[in-house]
Design a protein around this motif. Sequence first.
Motif, PDB file in Angstrom:
ATOM      1  N   LEU A 175       0.824  -1.205   0.000  1.00  0.00           N
ATOM      2  CA  LEU A 175       0.000   0.000   0.000  1.00  0.00           C
ATOM      3  C   LEU A 175       0.860   1.258   0.000  1.00  0.00           C
ATOM      4  CD1 LEU A 175      -2.896  -0.849   2.496  1.00  0.00           C
ATOM      5  CD2 LEU A 175      -3.071  -0.563   0.025  1.00  0.00           C
ATOM      6  N   LEU A 176       1.985   1.211   0.723  1.00  0.00           N
ATOM      7  CA  LEU A 176       2.879   2.360   0.782  1.00  0.00           C
ATOM      8  C   LEU A 176       3.970   2.285  -0.284  1.00  0.00           C
ATOM      9  CD1 LEU A 176       3.327   2.775   4.654  1.00  0.00           C
ATOM     10  CD2 LEU A 176       1.550   3.692   3.147  1.00  0.00           C
ATOM     11  N   GLU A 177       3.977   1.192  -1.060  1.00  0.00           N
ATOM     12  CA  GLU A 177       4.975   0.970  -2.108  1.00  0.00           C
ATOM     13  C   GLU A 177       6.393   1.079  -1.555  1.00  0.00           C
ATOM     14  OE1 GLU A 177       4.027   3.423  -5.508  1.00  0.00           O
ATOM     15  OE2 GLU A 177       2.516   1.988  -6.180  1.00  0.00           O
ATOM     16  N   MET A 178       6.628   0.376  -0.444  1.00  0.00           N
ATOM     17  CA  MET A 178       7.960   0.296   0.147  1.00  0.00           C
ATOM     18  C   MET A 178       8.605  -1.023  -0.241  1.00  0.00           C
ATOM     19  SD  MET A 178       7.728   1.782   4.039  1.00  0.00           S
ATOM     20  CE  MET A 178       6.560   0.538   4.630  1.00  0.00           C
ATOM     21  N   ASP A 179       9.941  -1.015  -0.404  1.00  0.00           N
ATOM     22  CA  ASP A 179      10.624  -2.278  -0.625  1.00  0.00           C
ATOM     23  C   ASP A 179      10.700  -3.043   0.698  1.00  0.00           C
ATOM     24  OD1 ASP A 179      13.158  -1.629   0.847  1.00  0.00           O
ATOM     25  OD2 ASP A 179      13.377  -0.149  -0.737  1.00  0.00           O
ATOM     26  N   GLU A 180      11.053  -4.325   0.612  1.00  0.00           N
ATOM     27  CA  GLU A 180      11.003  -5.187   1.791  1.00  0.00           C
ATOM     28  C   GLU A 180      11.991  -4.753   2.872  1.00  0.00           C
ATOM     29  OE1 GLU A 180      11.265  -6.240  -1.327  1.00  0.00           O
ATOM     30  OE2 GLU A 180       9.220  -7.004  -1.627  1.00  0.00           O
ATOM     31  N   LYS A 181      13.177  -4.300   2.461  1.00  0.00           N
ATOM     32  CA  LYS A 181      14.181  -3.877   3.433  1.00  0.00           C
ATOM     33  C   LYS A 181      13.685  -2.685   4.248  1.00  0.00           C
ATOM     34  CE  LYS A 181      19.057  -2.544   3.807  1.00  0.00           C
ATOM     35  NZ  LYS A 181      20.321  -2.293   3.039  1.00  0.00           N
ATOM     36  N   THR A 182      13.084  -1.721   3.580  1.00  0.00           N
ATOM     37  CA  THR A 182      12.562  -0.548   4.278  1.00  0.00           C
ATOM     38  C   THR A 182      11.387  -0.917   5.169  1.00  0.00           C
ATOM     39  OG1 THR A 182      13.235   0.835   2.407  1.00  0.00           O
ATOM     40  CG2 THR A 182      11.697   1.804   3.981  1.00  0.00           C
ATOM     41  N   THR A 183      10.554  -1.846   4.715  1.00  0.00           N
ATOM     42  CA  THR A 183       9.429  -2.290   5.529  1.00  0.00           C
ATOM     43  C   THR A 183       9.910  -2.946   6.813  1.00  0.00           C
ATOM     44  OG1 THR A 183       8.204  -2.700   3.473  1.00  0.00           O
ATOM     45  CG2 THR A 183       7.246  -3.567   5.488  1.00  0.00           C
ATOM     46  N   LEU A 184      10.968  -3.746   6.718  1.00  0.00           N
ATOM     47  CA  LEU A 184      11.548  -4.358   7.917  1.00  0.00           C
ATOM     48  C   LEU A 184      12.086  -3.295   8.873  1.00  0.00           C
ATOM     49  CD1 LEU A 184      13.507  -7.353   6.330  1.00  0.00           C
ATOM     50  CD2 LEU A 184      11.585  -7.542   7.929  1.00  0.00           C
ATOM     51  N   ARG A 185      12.660  -2.236   8.338  1.00  0.00           N
ATOM     52  CA  ARG A 185      13.284  -1.203   9.168  1.00  0.00           C
ATOM     53  C   ARG A 185      12.275  -0.195   9.711  1.00  0.00           C
ATOM     54  NH1 ARG A 185      18.302   0.993   5.734  1.00  0.00           N
ATOM     55  NH2 ARG A 185      18.817   2.016   7.729  1.00  0.00           N
ATOM     56  N   THR A 186      11.059  -0.238   9.220  1.00  0.00           N
ATOM     57  CA  THR A 186      10.040   0.707   9.687  1.00  0.00           C
ATOM     58  C   THR A 186       8.855  -0.022  10.322  1.00  0.00           C
ATOM     59  OG1 THR A 186       9.109   0.754   7.429  1.00  0.00           O
ATOM     60  CG2 THR A 186      10.674   2.478   8.026  1.00  0.00           C
TER      61      THR A 186
END
Length: 458
Positions: A424-435
Amino acid sequence: MQDIIQTPSPFFLLSVAALSIVALLLLIIKCRVHAFISLIFVSFFTAVIAGIPSEEVVPTLMSGFGGTLASVALLVGLGAMIGKLLEVSGGAQVLADKLIGKFGAKKSPLALGVTSLIFGFPIFFDAGLIVMMPIIFSVANRFGGSLLIYALPAAGAFAVMHAFVPPHPGPVAAAGFLGADIGLLLMVGLLVAVPTWYLGSYLFGVYSGHKFHISLSNILHSTESNLQPIKLPRFATVMSILILPMLLIFLDTGLNTLTAAGIIDGSNSLTRVLRMMGKTPIALLITLLVCLFVFSKDYGMKKLDSLCSESLAPICGVILITGAGGMYGGVLRTSGIGDALAGLFTDTGMPVIVAAFVIATCLRVAQGSATVALTTTAALISPMVASTVGLSSLDLCFIVIAIAGGATVLSHFNDSGFWLVSRLLEMDEKTTLRTWTVMETLLGSIAFLIVLVLSFVF
């Protein structure tokens, strides 16, 4: 097909789970293999290595995939249509203007979070997030900056309400297993949820927004349509549309709570009909029909039909990847990994509130679903709670919150919510893990620490 086909040694199952997570990290982040492909690939080999019989491997994969789609696809599809209509009609703009007028531009993330806390009382996490997305995007589009500044406080608000506060199914089920008072749990859950959200979601969301710049997503906020609002709807109309699914869902969750408490007869025909209308897909369908009726006067059904079709195209990836995440979680559940890990901690002699948090954390990491982790942990430790002398009504509520905290932390690849937020936020997986993953871990840990301290005070 039974949930547990076979249960090898806990050490072997733990190794399989750890290796599968490492494999996903390498495939998605290092090798840049698409998440949908990676999840299917790792799910298949995890099922084989964990000992699921060959004839049950494919049914297990399909069951996890289909079960997740059944709960997510309708919500995301209906919610995307509602969001598109609110966006194009100017409804999101109207609500954003009102929020900013009350709170001010600098406190707009706080305004979105507080609104989500209120909406999150009866409405489930995924449905609430989908309904709020057009408002989040509208505010983010106006003031700029990273989308995380606006999205994480709202997402965290829905997460804490879903995990800690009745009438959501997890805390209600856990209260039933442990014999906790629902009314008292509601008060304790709210008192814990608000500071937990402020510390772990609002403050962290603002911090993450300054550290990670995420541009405005095009999933629900599309620039493809050049249609300008003919006239802005009234604020009362927009609020009525947003509150409608909340009220309808409360018919189900509220009546379920009253039935569990023995206040009303759940077998009554009227109660059953009202609860059916309050099921989340039906509530969103009714809300969508109301949207079509309200906006058809200005735009006509032909244009609204086109907008609904336009809203569905970008979310196909969201639905498929979320379903693949459910497939992975389903494999871990069926293999017995979660139960085997929880069993290691059942008889350790640690305080019951600590054991509750640790077991729920293991189940959460192993199979992904917060609700499954919460209810399963409550069932596992109910004998321990029953045999512990001197536990008060407050202590039982603290234990339920501790379980919910453990069931919230460390959201990762096997959690459908992880993929829903990521796409939904169009984040990559690495950024999703960090946020997102860090935020969920903060929320669960802060809530646990609060009730742990309170258990010593009261």
